[in-house]
Motif scaffolding. Structure first.
Motif, PDB file in Angstrom:
ATOM      1  N   SER A 197     -20.387  -3.734   0.655  1.00 27.06           N
ATOM      2  CA  SER A 197     -20.418  -5.125   0.216  1.00 27.06           C
ATOM      3  C   SER A 197     -20.140  -6.047   1.398  1.00 27.06           C
ATOM      4  O   SER A 197     -19.115  -5.953   2.056  1.00 27.06           O
ATOM      5  CB  SER A 197     -19.362  -5.348  -0.869  1.00 27.06           C
ATOM      6  OG  SER A 197     -19.250  -6.724  -1.116  1.00 27.06           O
ATOM      7  N   GLU A 198     -21.068  -6.971   1.623  1.00 31.19           N
ATOM      8  CA  GLU A 198     -20.905  -7.893   2.752  1.00 31.19           C
ATOM      9  C   GLU A 198     -19.727  -8.833   2.560  1.00 31.19           C
ATOM     10  O   GLU A 198     -19.205  -9.372   3.527  1.00 31.19           O
ATOM     11  CB  GLU A 198     -22.170  -8.740   2.908  1.00 31.19           C
ATOM     12  CG  GLU A 198     -23.199  -8.095   3.805  1.00 31.19           C
ATOM     13  CD  GLU A 198     -24.511  -8.855   3.766  1.00 31.19           C
ATOM     14  OE1 GLU A 198     -24.480 -10.080   3.520  1.00 31.19           O
ATOM     15  OE2 GLU A 198     -25.549  -8.203   3.963  1.00 31.19           O
ATOM     16  N   ARG A 199     -19.346  -9.049   1.302  1.00 28.33           N
ATOM     17  CA  ARG A 199     -18.295 -10.030   1.042  1.00 28.33           C
ATOM     18  C   ARG A 199     -16.907  -9.476   1.328  1.00 28.33           C
ATOM     19  O   ARG A 199     -15.942 -10.225   1.392  1.00 28.33           O
ATOM     20  CB  ARG A 199     -18.368 -10.517  -0.403  1.00 28.33           C
ATOM     21  CG  ARG A 199     -19.743 -11.097  -0.739  1.00 28.33           C
ATOM     22  CD  ARG A 199     -19.841 -11.712  -2.115  1.00 28.33           C
ATOM     23  NE  ARG A 199     -19.010 -11.115  -3.161  1.00 28.33           N
ATOM     24  CZ  ARG A 199     -19.233  -9.916  -3.714  1.00 28.33           C
ATOM     25  NH1 ARG A 199     -20.227  -9.168  -3.303  1.00 28.33           N
ATOM     26  NH2 ARG A 199     -18.459  -9.469  -4.666  1.00 28.33           N
ATOM     27  N   ILE A 200     -16.782  -8.163   1.482  1.00 28.29           N
ATOM     28  CA  ILE A 200     -15.449  -7.556   1.600  1.00 28.29           C
ATOM     29  C   ILE A 200     -15.071  -7.346   3.069  1.00 28.29           C
ATOM     30  O   ILE A 200     -15.831  -6.789   3.852  1.00 28.29           O
ATOM     31  CB  ILE A 200     -15.421  -6.210   0.849  1.00 28.29           C
ATOM     32  CG1 ILE A 200     -15.664  -6.435  -0.647  1.00 28.29           C
ATOM     33  CG2 ILE A 200     -14.107  -5.471   1.082  1.00 28.29           C
ATOM     34  CD1 ILE A 200     -14.620  -7.284  -1.343  1.00 28.29           C
ATOM     35  N   ASP A 201     -13.859  -7.808   3.427  1.00 29.30           N
ATOM     36  CA  ASP A 201     -13.391  -7.681   4.809  1.00 29.30           C
ATOM     37  C   ASP A 201     -12.406  -6.532   5.001  1.00 29.30           C
ATOM     38  O   ASP A 201     -12.234  -6.051   6.124  1.00 29.30           O
ATOM     39  CB  ASP A 201     -12.703  -8.977   5.250  1.00 29.30           C
ATOM     40  CG  ASP A 201     -13.632 -10.174   5.169  1.00 29.30           C
ATOM     41  OD1 ASP A 201     -14.691 -10.121   5.806  1.00 29.30           O
ATOM     42  OD2 ASP A 201     -13.312 -11.140   4.455  1.00 29.30           O
ATOM     43  N   ALA A 202     -11.727  -6.126   3.936  1.00 32.51           N
ATOM     44  CA  ALA A 202     -10.705  -5.086   4.075  1.00 32.51           C
ATOM     45  C   ALA A 202     -10.649  -4.260   2.795  1.00 32.51           C
ATOM     46  O   ALA A 202     -10.863  -4.794   1.698  1.00 32.51           O
ATOM     47  CB  ALA A 202      -9.342  -5.708   4.343  1.00 32.51           C
ATOM     48  N   ILE A 203     -10.384  -2.951   2.953  1.00 33.13           N
ATOM     49  CA  ILE A 203     -10.379  -2.068   1.791  1.00 33.13           C
ATOM     50  C   ILE A 203      -9.019  -1.383   1.673  1.00 33.13           C
ATOM     51  O   ILE A 203      -8.513  -0.802   2.639  1.00 33.13           O
ATOM     52  CB  ILE A 203     -11.515  -1.029   1.901  1.00 33.13           C
ATOM     53  CG1 ILE A 203     -12.861  -1.785   1.894  1.00 33.13           C
ATOM     54  CG2 ILE A 203     -11.441  -0.011   0.766  1.00 33.13           C
ATOM     55  CD1 ILE A 203     -14.028  -0.983   2.388  1.00 33.13           C
ATOM     56  N   VAL A 204      -8.442  -1.493   0.484  1.00 31.21           N
ATOM     57  CA  VAL A 204      -7.090  -0.990   0.252  1.00 31.21           C
ATOM     58  C   VAL A 204      -7.125   0.036  -0.867  1.00 31.21           C
ATOM     59  O   VAL A 204      -7.688  -0.220  -1.928  1.00 31.21           O
ATOM     60  CB  VAL A 204      -6.159  -2.153  -0.160  1.00 31.21           C
ATOM     61  CG1 VAL A 204      -4.770  -1.636  -0.514  1.00 31.21           C
ATOM     62  CG2 VAL A 204      -6.081  -3.197   0.946  1.00 31.21           C
ATOM     63  N   TYR A 205      -6.537   1.182  -0.610  1.00 29.82           N
ATOM     64  CA  TYR A 205      -6.377   2.153  -1.683  1.00 29.82           C
ATOM     65  C   TYR A 205      -4.902   2.202  -2.050  1.00 29.82           C
ATOM     66  O   TYR A 205      -4.035   2.394  -1.200  1.00 29.82           O
ATOM     67  CB  TYR A 205      -6.878   3.530  -1.238  1.00 29.82           C
ATOM     68  CG  TYR A 205      -6.573   4.618  -2.236  1.00 29.82           C
ATOM     69  CD1 TYR A 205      -6.874   4.453  -3.592  1.00 29.82           C
ATOM     70  CD2 TYR A 205      -5.965   5.804  -1.833  1.00 29.82           C
ATOM     71  CE1 TYR A 205      -6.573   5.433  -4.521  1.00 29.82           C
ATOM     72  CE2 TYR A 205      -5.662   6.804  -2.761  1.00 29.82           C
ATOM     73  CZ  TYR A 205      -5.973   6.603  -4.106  1.00 29.82           C
ATOM     74  OH  TYR A 205      -5.665   7.570  -5.018  1.00 29.82           O
ATOM     75  N   CYS A 206      -4.631   2.005  -3.318  1.00 31.20           N
ATOM     76  CA  CYS A 206      -3.250   1.927  -3.773  1.00 31.20           C
ATOM     77  C   CYS A 206      -2.821   3.256  -4.374  1.00 31.20           C
ATOM     78  O   CYS A 206      -3.392   3.701  -5.377  1.00 31.20           O
ATOM     79  CB  CYS A 206      -3.140   0.813  -4.813  1.00 31.20           C
ATOM     80  SG  CYS A 206      -1.464   0.548  -5.359  1.00 31.20           S
ATOM     81  N   ALA A 207      -1.872   3.932  -3.731  1.00 34.95           N
ATOM     82  CA  ALA A 207      -1.348   5.192  -4.254  1.00 34.95           C
ATOM     83  C   ALA A 207       0.087   5.364  -3.787  1.00 34.95           C
ATOM     84  O   ALA A 207       0.388   5.152  -2.617  1.00 34.95           O
ATOM     85  CB  ALA A 207      -2.194   6.358  -3.752  1.00 34.95           C
ATOM     86  N   ASP A 208       0.968   5.736  -4.693  1.00 34.66           N
ATOM     87  CA  ASP A 208       2.386   5.867  -4.339  1.00 34.66           C
ATOM     88  C   ASP A 208       2.746   7.298  -3.987  1.00 34.66           C
ATOM     89  O   ASP A 208       2.420   8.228  -4.723  1.00 34.66           O
ATOM     90  CB  ASP A 208       3.256   5.399  -5.512  1.00 34.66           C
ATOM     91  CG  ASP A 208       3.300   3.893  -5.576  1.00 34.66           C
ATOM     92  OD1 ASP A 208       3.897   3.299  -4.661  1.00 34.66           O
ATOM     93  OD2 ASP A 208       2.721   3.307  -6.512  1.00 34.66           O
ATOM     94  N   THR A 209       3.423   7.437  -2.854  1.00 32.66           N
ATOM     95  CA  THR A 209       3.967   8.733  -2.477  1.00 32.66           C
ATOM     96  C   THR A 209       5.288   8.497  -1.767  1.00 32.66           C
ATOM     97  O   THR A 209       5.339   7.730  -0.804  1.00 32.66           O
ATOM     98  CB  THR A 209       3.035   9.484  -1.503  1.00 32.66           C
ATOM     99  OG1 THR A 209       2.342   8.535  -0.715  1.00 32.66           O
ATOM    100  CG2 THR A 209       2.088  10.390  -2.226  1.00 32.66           C
ATOM    101  N   GLY A 210       6.318   9.108  -2.246  1.00 29.49           N
ATOM    102  CA  GLY A 210       7.626   8.947  -1.623  1.00 29.49           C
ATOM    103  C   GLY A 210       7.821   9.975  -0.530  1.00 29.49           C
ATOM    104  O   GLY A 210       6.900  10.732  -0.204  1.00 29.49           O
ATOM    105  N   ASN A 211       8.998  10.012   0.044  1.00 28.85           N
ATOM    106  CA  ASN A 211       9.244  10.957   1.119  1.00 28.85           C
ATOM    107  C   ASN A 211       9.491  12.357   0.589  1.00 28.85           C
ATOM    108  O   ASN A 211       8.597  13.174   0.500  1.00 28.85           O
ATOM    109  CB  ASN A 211      10.389  10.482   1.998  1.00 28.85           C
ATOM    110  CG  ASN A 211      10.060  10.751   3.464  1.00 28.85           C
ATOM    111  OD1 ASN A 211       8.964  11.186   3.780  1.00 28.85           O
ATOM    112  ND2 ASN A 211      10.997  10.488   4.328  1.00 28.85           N
ATOM    113  N   GLU A 212      10.724  12.653   0.152  1.00 27.92           N
ATOM    114  CA  GLU A 212      10.989  13.972  -0.407  1.00 27.92           C
ATOM    115  C   GLU A 212      10.842  13.872  -1.920  1.00 27.92           C
ATOM    116  O   GLU A 212      11.809  13.953  -2.662  1.00 27.92           O
ATOM    117  CB  GLU A 212      12.386  14.472  -0.038  1.00 27.92           C
ATOM    118  CG  GLU A 212      12.531  14.836   1.427  1.00 27.92           C
ATOM    119  CD  GLU A 212      12.872  13.624   2.294  1.00 27.92           C
ATOM    120  OE1 GLU A 212      13.503  12.688   1.792  1.00 27.92           O
ATOM    121  OE2 GLU A 212      12.479  13.631   3.469  1.00 27.92           O
ATOM    122  N   GLY A 213       9.607  13.663  -2.364  1.00 27.56           N
ATOM    123  CA  GLY A 213       9.360  13.400  -3.780  1.00 27.56           C
ATOM    124  C   GLY A 213       9.767  14.571  -4.663  1.00 27.56           C
ATOM    125  O   GLY A 213       9.642  15.726  -4.281  1.00 27.56           O
TER     126      GLY A 213
END
Ligand code: ADP
Ligand code: MG
Length: 707
Positions: free
Chosen positions: A372-388
């Motif tokens: 998409s030409e309109r998009i400048d940055a892509i973010v994937y949202c996923a949570d991961t802790g350290n010693e989960g």
């Protein structure tokens, strides 16, 4: 002044060094830990050696003039030792102890004494009341915290903080970036934030600068440094504290009261392309975003999640703070749904759960927004802790792999975002970093950081060229009446009309006969006002009568205003009357100019009337304006909604309002040398095609320079 001896000294002398815990010992141990190879000179008459180093009784006994002397002694002893340092030819000093200018007059005197000596000797000084300076790439430190581990310490972030605690806070989290220099500048008795800024702009190890600032000491130099940093492509991230407004200024116009110190400072930062943040979370996220191999070239972000709930939360927050999350275009949506299945909402945030096959769906979602030409940055949202405690052990690195794969061959930056700031899996953050990708945290802070960097990367519009006008300058009008500070409505409007501002038709009169004549010329209804340089605000004195429909109304108003003027104490010397066309319709807005003692003239715009002083909903820009500023100012306040068509009322003539703001800016700039404030309140914005008209105007001249 040379900063090298202070920020990357080749030799370090420590006055007051002992084996016992204290700044002296910390510095000696830390110099060892960081890998300093130059000479270290403990100075203390009580010892032969300190931590196995030869100890010198006084500074004068040193075998060479040291680059920097650090003072691990209490403040009453410091002036004498500084004198010796100067005498021995030391090139720089770090003074940790407090009890100086921050504590009042006695401290200020002590500080001034030290500063005087050092300035005269051309010595750079960090402090007093500071933590010192850490320079990992140069392997040297005078920073008052023990260096325990140098892994990941060196990097490209230059920090300049007027608070030592902020240095501690920033240095306590180096998971995503390292430090090219960290300065705890303290009271800045000699060497100031702007000096360090100038240094960092030229420092090849530094690519982004973070500053924590309480006071800007040399505004002109500061602004010049911001411009130089922008030209060098190094963002300056500014966290400024002390946002309560200055109360001591004498202000005549209402605009003057609105454009307080902190709003003006924010606008100065905007005008000079610095990135303003309001807390350390925002600061850290911006610095993290700046670590990416690629930076966003604009503000449009696509957020991909596997969660409908997070998507909704992110959309709410993004909308509230004005982030740009463009929805999927119809063709993009079709292509996305072909593989993923049904997508909820407008596709940004992009909940890519669909048919549940996320191993396929997530990469597909990324490929759609990648194209998409309109998009400048892509973010994937996923949570991961350290010693989960929970989760799938492989997921952490799988996510990195997926992002790296998507980013390969792309011109856009990719981010992994956890939903809270500061939470991250260290292994994952490291792997992302190695892939040139960035971990961000907190939907507001993280996405906000991308937005800020995207804004920074968007080239600013050119400065507006003021229209050329050869009108009577304000200075000539003021010169005709020595000591004149305020210019009344009538005279102000004549000046402004010369710059193309549309003003009400009106006549200045002295008697009821001439007033009646004027009303007949204008045609009823009219307005009658008192007009005088001595009356800045007329309504509060009952000196405005609107909607006069006939001769009888006018003569009644004339008698009433005459009587009120007669009772004024002191009596205005130049009181007359203004008979003015009555502008029945239109939306009342205000525009004004005010002068900040440090940063000069700014232009304000908002809804008319007095509510503005309560709501503070107004737009502000420093002068000169850039192309498009006037239009943006009108659009960014709630006035914009009032100017649109509401309940059958036609939309206002926004175009002519913008022209009016530009003309006002031209006038202000042309007369900048003699101008303090302008209030145009109200301007009536008429329905589209009918323009706007300045109904009231007040100009305040600058007080003559003293001396
Ligand atoms: P002040 O010195 O108190 O600001 P103004 O000239 O702004 O005096 O008048 C006060 C108010 O009266 C304005 O805010 C506006 O609402 C109304 N008013 C003044 N002049 C006119 C006019 N010519 N046509 C319509 N309304 C007017
Ligand atoms: Mg007014």
């Amino acid at each position: 002044m040379q900063l090298d001896p202070l920020v990357k000294p080749r030799s370090v002398a420590i006055v007051g060094a002992t084996d016992r815990p204290g700044p002296g010992r910390t510095i000696i141990e830390s110099l060892g830990a960081i890998g300093f190879t130059g000479p270290i000179y403990p100075v203390n008459p009580k010892y032969q050696t300190v931590l196995n180093l030869v100890c010198y009784p006084t500074l004068t006994d040193l075998p060479e003039a040291p680059d920097v002397v650090v003072f691990s002694i209490r403040n009453p002893l410091i002036p004498e030792q500084v004198r010796l340092a100067v005498k021995r030819g030391a090139r720089a000093a770090v003074i940790y102890d407090s009890g100086f200018a921050e504590l009042g007059e006695d401290g200020a005197r002590l500080q001034a004494e030290i500063a005087g000596m050092c300035r005269e000797a051309g010595m750079a000084v960090c402090g007093p009341n500071c933590m010192g300076i850490l320079n990992p790439p140069a392997r040297v430190t005078t920073y008052k915290q023990t260096v325990m581990n140098t892994t990941g310490l060196a990097g490209n972030v230059g920090i300049v903080s007027q608070s030592g605690s902020v240095c501690i806070a920033m240095l306590s989290d180096l998971r995503r970036f390292g430090i090219s220099l960290s300065v705890s500048a303290g009271n800045e008795a000699v060497t100031r934030t702007v000096d360090y800024l100038d240094y960092l702009i030229d420092d090849p190890a530094t690519s982004v600068i973070a500053t924590f600032t309480e006071t800007v000491r040399e505004p002109e130099r500061y602004v010049a440094a911001l411009d130089r940093a922008a030209a060098a492509g190094k963002p300056v991230v500014v966290l400024k504290v002390g946002r309560t407004e200055r109360t001591q200024r004498a202000i005549t116009s209402h605009t003057g009261g609105l454009a307080g110190e902190s709003r003006v400072f924010s606008e100065v930062l905007r005008a000079h392309r610095a990135i303003e943040v309001t807390d350390l979370d925002e600061m850290t996220e911006v610095l993290a975003v700046c670590q990416g191999r690629r930076w966003p070239r604009g503000r449009a972000i696509s957020v991909i999640t596997g969660s409908g709930g997070l998507a909704e939360m992110i959309l709410d927050n993004a909308t509230a703070v004005g982030l740009d999350l463009p929805p999927l275009a119809p063709a993009e949506r079709t292509e996305a749904e072909r593989v993923i299945g049904r997508i909820t909402g407008d596709g940004n945030p992009f909940d890519a759960w669909g048919n549940g096959n996320y191993a396929v769906n997530l990469p597909h979602a990324m490929s759609v927004v990648e194209q998409s030409e309109r998009i400048d940055a892509i973010v994937y949202c996923a949570d991961t802790g350290n010693e989960g405690h929970l989760g799938h052990p492989g997921r952490v690195l799988e996510n990195v792999k997926m992002l790296a794969e998507a980013a390969k061959g792309s011109g856009k930056p990719y981010y992994l975002m956890s939903s809270r700031p500061g939470l991250m899996n260290t292994q994952q953050a490291k792997a992302l970093r190695e892939a040139g990708l960035v971990q961000i945290g907190g939907t507001r802070q993280g996405l906000g950081a991308i937005d800020r960097v995207g804004r920074y990367m968007t080239a600013p519009k050119p400065l507006r060229q003021p229209a050329h006008r050869s009108q009577l300058p304000l200075g000539d009008l003021l010169a005709a009446k020595p000591g004149r500070r305020t210019v009344n409505e009538y005279d102000a409007k004549r000046l402004l009309a010369g710059f193309g501002l549309p003003v009400t038709r009106e006549h200045r009169v002295a008697t009821i006969d001439t007033a009646t004549q004027a009303a007949h010329t204008l045609g009823y209804p009219v307005v009658l006002k008192a007009v005088s340089d001595d009356i800045a605000h007329k309504t509060e004195l009952g000196l405005v009568a609107v909607g006069l429909k006939n001769d009888a109304d006018l003569s009644r108003a004339f008698a009433q205003l005459s009587e009120r003027i007669g009772r004024l104490d002191p009596r205005p010397s130049d009181a007359a009357f203004l008979v003015q066309e009555f502008v029945a319709d239109g939306v009342e807005v205000f525009a004004g100019v005010s002068r900040d003692p440090d940063f000069g003239l700014s232009l304000a715009f908002g809804m008319g009337g007095t509510a503005i002083e309560v709501t503070r909903d107004f737009a502000l820009r420093m002068l000169p304006l850039r192309e498009g500023d006037a239009e943006a100012m009108i659009a960014e306040t709630r006035a914009a909604a009032m100017l649109g068509s509401i309940r059958g009322r036609p939309a206002a003539d926004v175009e002519s309002l913008a022209a009016c703001l530009n003309a006002l800016a031209d006038f202000a700039q042309r007369n900048a040398d003699v101008l303090e404030e302008i209030d145009l309140n109200p301007i009536k914005a008429l329905p589209e095609g009918r323009g706007c008209v300045v109904v009231d105007a007040l100009i305040v001249a600058r007080a003559p320079a003293r001396g």
